[in-house]
Write an enzyme that holds these catalytic residues in place. Structure first.
Site, PDB file in Angstrom:
ATOM      1  N   SER A   1      29.430 126.069  24.243  1.00 54.27           N
ATOM      2  CA  SER A   1      28.177 125.430  24.783  1.00 54.27           C
ATOM      3  C   SER A   1      27.104 126.606  24.503  1.00 54.27           C
ATOM      4  O   SER A   1      27.668 127.807  24.232  1.00 54.27           O
ATOM      5  CB  SER A   1      28.077 125.139  26.451  1.00 54.27           C
ATOM      6  OG  SER A   1      28.909 124.239  26.680  1.00 54.27           O
TER       7      SER A   1
ATOM      8  N   SER B   1      30.070 120.473  23.174  1.00 54.00           N
ATOM      9  CA  SER B   1      29.208 121.604  23.396  1.00 54.00           C
ATOM     10  C   SER B   1      27.767 121.200  24.283  1.00 54.00           C
ATOM     11  O   SER B   1      27.357 120.138  23.898  1.00 54.00           O
ATOM     12  CB  SER B   1      28.654 121.879  22.016  1.00 54.00           C
ATOM     13  OG  SER B   1      27.871 123.093  21.983  1.00 54.00           O
TER      14      SER B   1
ATOM     15  N   ASP C   1      24.543 121.910  25.224  1.00 53.83           N
ATOM     16  CA  ASP C   1      23.353 122.627  24.730  1.00 53.83           C
ATOM     17  C   ASP C   1      22.099 122.314  25.538  1.00 53.83           C
ATOM     18  O   ASP C   1      21.731 121.301  25.438  1.00 53.83           O
ATOM     19  CB  ASP C   1      23.175 122.277  23.250  1.00 53.83           C
ATOM     20  CG  ASP C   1      24.463 122.644  22.356  1.00 53.83           C
ATOM     21  OD1 ASP C   1      25.099 123.851  22.387  1.00 53.83           O
ATOM     22  OD2 ASP C   1      24.920 121.685  21.665  1.00 53.83           O
TER      23      ASP C   1
END
Length: 387
Positions: free
Chosen positions: A265, A303, A305
């Site tokens: 992340s 991830s 983001d």
């Protein structure tokens, strides 16, 4: 150094350790020390998010025994009572596999009323409690019964005993109370203590840009907590491929390099003094997410983001309980393009700084190496990025 979990000595030790880490990281260069200066706009004096007047940053770094490698980073939009004097803010989500507490109210009301805190995934709840306690105990907030704590995270479980829940309320409050203007410690510090990025040690990174007077002379700063993967690119040079360490690379038979996953992340915090409303702050936050692409991010399924953007402009603040109309100067949409460019540039450079300044971290018999400066320099020269 081992940190306990209670009373004031803990806070002192935590802050002291953060200083030790910062000093150790001082031996490693920032992006511009290598001649790598992304974009066309100049940085501020510190090349940090704290170049935006009033913004403060604090870290608590937690290192215990063989397995605890984590921490907290707090970003304060100003040094006053944020609940009573809220700043305009917005959130943009690149990929939502993550936890950004408080984001729905920020999206609904367009304001941020607490410090922005970054930590590890399983410590978000603890951080929320700490931010709430910090807020309700501030002078002037004696009757406050609702607080929207803004807390983000990345998962540092590869290097940290994340299931041990080692971040305490005191650690979070220590980061908030230690927040200061001036230079920002980067690399393996605070919420970046246990993070990894592009197969190397990641961490905290920051950068800023100052617009020329013809574009308003505004300042914009970015701080990142990097813990994601992809194919590292620096100034257009394929650093990850050249080093043979990147996501989706063919498996190696000699087992000399760790597996480089695209998952992870990245938390991004964007600050500016430009008088933007919440709508354009969301657009600004989006450019920060887009800026990750310049460094090679895969924005993978695993991830998370996220970008949080705010303005320190007094024009855009909202007093608690304010209900009457008032005049204010707001930068129109046609004036924000230079800030978009600045956000792209500062995000890119902040990611580089998080990698370059990070120091190796060992946990449970495993060491995650720092990006090798000498080899990176050779690659940048090979591709004509630097001389």
């Amino acid at each position: 150094m081992t940190l306990a979990h209670s009373h004031s000595p803990t806070l002192i030790l935590a802050l002291a350790l953060a200083c030790v880490v910062a000093v150790a990281g001082a031996e490693r260069p920032r992006s511009r020390d290598l001649g790598l200066a992304p974009g066309v706009f100049p940085p501020g004096p510190l090349n940090a998010i704290t170049d935006v007047a009033g913004v403060r940053v604090g870290h608590t770094t937690i290192v215990e025994g063989d397995a605890v490698r984590t921490g907290v980073t707090a970003i304060l939009p100003h040094g006053g009572n944020l609940f009573q004097d809220k700043v305009a803010g917005a959130v943009f989500v690149g990929n939502a596999f993550g936890k950004l507490a408080g984001s729905t109210q920020v999206a609904e009301l367009g304001t941020i009323e607490t410090p922005i805190v970054l930590t590890n995934t399983l410590s978000v709840g603890t951080a929320i409690e700490a931010v709430v306690r910090h807020t309700i105990t501030q002078a002037g907030n004696e009757r406050v019964q609702s607080v929207n704590a803004v807390v983000g995270e990345t998962n540092d479980g590869g290097l940290n005993d994340i299931r041990g829940l080692h971040v305490t309320r005191d650690h979070v409050i220590a980061a908030i109370r230690s927040a200061a203007a001036g230079a920002v410690a980067e690399g393996s510090v605070g919420a970046g203590t246990g993070t990894q990025c592009y197969g190397w040690k990641g961490g905290i990174g920051t950068s800023s840009r100052v617009l020329p007077a013809r574009y308003g002379g505004y300042t914009l700063g970015v701080l990142v907590q990097t813990n994601f993967g992809g194919v590292l690119t620096m100034g257009g040079a394929p650093v990850g491929k050249e080093l043979g360490r990147y996501s989706f690379a063919p498996p190696r038979t000699d087992k000399s390099d760790p597996t480089t996953t695209p998952d992870g992340s990245c938390m991004i915090v964007v600050a500016t003094d430009a008088p933007l409303d919440a709508r354009d702050l969301e657009r600004l936050a989006a450019r920060a997410i887009f800026g990750l692409a310049r460094t090679g991010s895969s924005y993978s399924n695993g991830s998370g983001d996220f970008a949080v953007a705010f303005t320190t402009s007094p024009e855009m603040r909202t007093a608690f309980g304010e209900s009457q109309p008032r005049r204010r100067a707001v930068l129109p949409p046609d004036g924000v393009s230079p800030l978009f460019q600045a956000a792209l540039e500062a995000t890119e450079e902040a990611v580089y700084n998080s990698l370059l300044r990070a120091t190796p971290v060992t946990s449970r018999g495993r060491t995650v190496d720092a990006l090798p400066i000498d080899k990176v320099t050779e690659i940048l020269k090979k591709y004509g990025v630097v001389r």
